[in-house]
Design an enzyme around this catalytic site. Structure first.
Site, PDB file in Angstrom:
ATOM      1  N   THR A 242      -8.556   0.983  -1.484  1.00  0.00           N
ATOM      2  CA  THR A 242      -8.314   1.088  -0.045  1.00  0.00           C
ATOM      3  C   THR A 242      -8.551   2.532   0.360  1.00  0.00           C
ATOM      4  OG1 THR A 242      -6.814   0.661   1.801  1.00  0.00           O
ATOM      5  CG2 THR A 242      -5.788   1.302  -0.270  1.00  0.00           C
ATOM      6  N   GLU A 243      -9.281   2.710   1.467  1.00  0.00           N
ATOM      7  CA  GLU A 243      -9.850   4.015   1.792  1.00  0.00           C
ATOM      8  C   GLU A 243      -8.802   5.082   2.097  1.00  0.00           C
ATOM      9  OE1 GLU A 243     -11.638   1.742   4.631  1.00  0.00           O
ATOM     10  OE2 GLU A 243     -10.909   2.808   6.389  1.00  0.00           O
ATOM     11  N   ASN A 244      -7.584   4.648   2.413  1.00  0.00           N
ATOM     12  CA  ASN A 244      -6.547   5.630   2.694  1.00  0.00           C
ATOM     13  C   ASN A 244      -5.885   6.143   1.420  1.00  0.00           C
ATOM     14  OD1 ASN A 244      -5.674   2.828   2.814  1.00  0.00           O
ATOM     15  ND2 ASN A 244      -3.634   3.618   3.222  1.00  0.00           N
TER      16      ASN A 244
END
Lengths: 233, 229
Positions: free
Chosen positions: B47-49
């Site tokens: 997940t990009e966060n």
């Protein structure tokens, strides 16, 4: 003796002038330094340029800063969320300027500023409206867009623990933009849940070395926030 | 006409993600793929966060505001998970380390151009997030979308009319009517919904298609393809 610890959030932000560029950490509300933002609202600095991934959630934190009409421009990747009504209203009335940046370019532009890079070529955004008017270059069979760093006068970030030298460790996905913003700003202010004694942080596990941090403020754990379920990237 | 259900679409995408893959699932429809990954494969979700090894949603009451996904919903970590900052997270995409991403779309062109971030409507507030980075960053880009708009227009088009997310970046399209590969020769139909003829699919889609499919009866047949050497 080096001591970057300051007594209160109000003292920490007291010299943020009108017109400053201020990076604010966080992805939605995870990692958002709400107490530092509240202090900036109380201080009342105007015409700010804000750098954040989003443009505020509900009516607190960054949204409250926008609502107080202290922000001239926001540089972000994903302003539109289910609970971004403060930004939505200002944008539709033309009361705030928006620079929309793909999230990875936003991160890399911030990183580049902290790392002293003058500009860089990135494949992200090539051939899209967000690269219009920008220099491009074909390198080894691939097309790239020239992007410039984003520097800031101040960064407001949130971490889990810090010491008087400014070393920081974060908590879970609240880390997000904190480490790169810390390096990119001339003055980085970190709010931490707990200030620990020098030497208590394992050097192997320090995420942001204190050289990137100028001020540390202790803000004990707040009431647990529920993640904001905005449709957001 | 029998269409693939959303669960069938998600399961179909899941079958095309091999053991050991690092995968980013986009917001919306692609999120459903997480529930349909083959149980006998070890697949690591990004997940990009700032998290690799993302697990399912927590039990009610166990949510942690500091542990969220790109849609800002509470998630969990699996054993072996790691946290990292945003520049590292996007280096994983742009640097070619992420094997697959699955994205939703407004339109995909015959040459694999993707439009999925903005309708271009003058009163719409634009928001791009990580879509452009994923589109050009993952080694293979899967799109998962309805084949037709509510008005019955094909979302597979000769040229995207919506603002682009990436140029020539889509590899495979999974819709409720078909599975198609974007190739240098054109769009190849790999599978069709049950009882849907190639001619009917061609008529609905509008742009030229190449028939490389077998009509499916009842449950879609598992086709094994090697995604990576």
């Amino acid at each position: 003796m080096i001591n970057k610890v300051v007594a209160t959030a109000a003292v920490a932000v007291a010299d943020i002038p009108n017109g400053a560029t201020v990076m604010i950490g966080g992805f939605g509300t995870a990692g958002m330094p709400s107490e530092l933002i509240d202090a900036l609202i109380a201080k009342g600095s105007k015409d700010l340029t804000i750098v954040n991934n989003n443009a505020g959630n509900a009516d607190t934190g960054l949204a409250a800063l926008l609502k107080a009409r202290q922000v001239k421009k926001i540089i972000c990747s994903f302003p539109r969320q289910t609970d971004s009504w403060v930004f939505d209203g200002l944008y539709k009335k033309g009361d705030i300027e928006l620079e929309l940046v793909p999230q990875g370019n936003l991160a890399e532009r911030i990183r580049a500023a902290g790392a002293g890079i003058g500009a860089f070529y990135t494949p992200t955004g090539y051939g899209t409206p967000l690269a219009e008017g920008k220099e491009t270059r074909h390198i080894d069979g691939r097309d790239y867009v020239l992007e410039y760093p984003i520097h800031a006068d101040f960064a407001l970030i949130k971490a889990l623990r810090g010491d008087r030298w400014g070393n920081l460790v974060y908590r879970k996905t609240a880390r997000n933009f904190g480490p790169i913003m810390a390096a990119a700003a001339k003055c980085t202010i970190a709010q931490v849940r707990e200030i620990v004694n020098l030497g208590d942080l394992d050097p192997e596990n320090v995420v942001t070395p204190g050289i990137f941090v100028q001020r540390v403020v202790e803000v004990p754990a707040e009431a647990k926030l529920i993640a904001s379920p905005g449709a957001a990237a | 006409m029998k269409r693939f259900t959303r669960d069938q679409m998600a399961a179909r995408v899941g079958r095309d993600i091999p053991n050991g893959a690092y995968v980013n699932l986009g917001i919306g429809l692609p999120t459903m793929v997480a529930n349909h990954l083959p149980k006998d494969r070890e697949i690591i979700l990004h997940t990009e966060n700032g998290l690799l090894g993302m697990g399912p949603a927590p039990e009610a009451g166990a949510e942690d505001a500091d542990l969220i996904n790109a849609g800002k919903q509470p998630v969990t970590t699996l054993p072996g998970a790691s946290f990292f900052h945003h520049a590292d997270s996007f280096a994983m995409m742009r640097g070619g380390h992420l094997d697959f991403c699955v994205l939703g779309a407004f339109q995909v062109s015959v040459t694999g151009d993707l439009a999925n971030w903005h309708t271009g409507a003058p009163d719409a507030i634009p928001a791009v997030g990580g879509a452009m980075d994923l589109a050009i960053g993952a080694k293979r880009v899967y799109v998962m979308m309805e084949h037709l708009t509510k008005k019955g227009e094909s979302k597979i088009v000769a040229r995207c009319s919506y603002p682009l997310t990436g140029v020539g970046c889509v590899n495979r399209i999974f819709t409720d009517l078909a599975v198609l590969d974007v190739t240098s020769e054109g769009l190849k139909v790999l599978e069709r919904a049950p009882e849907l003829s190639f001619e009917e699919l061609q008529r609905l889609t509008g742009v030229p298609l190449i028939d490389a499919s077998a009509a499916l009866t009842a449950e879609p047949v598992v086709t094994q393809r090697r995604e990576h050497a």
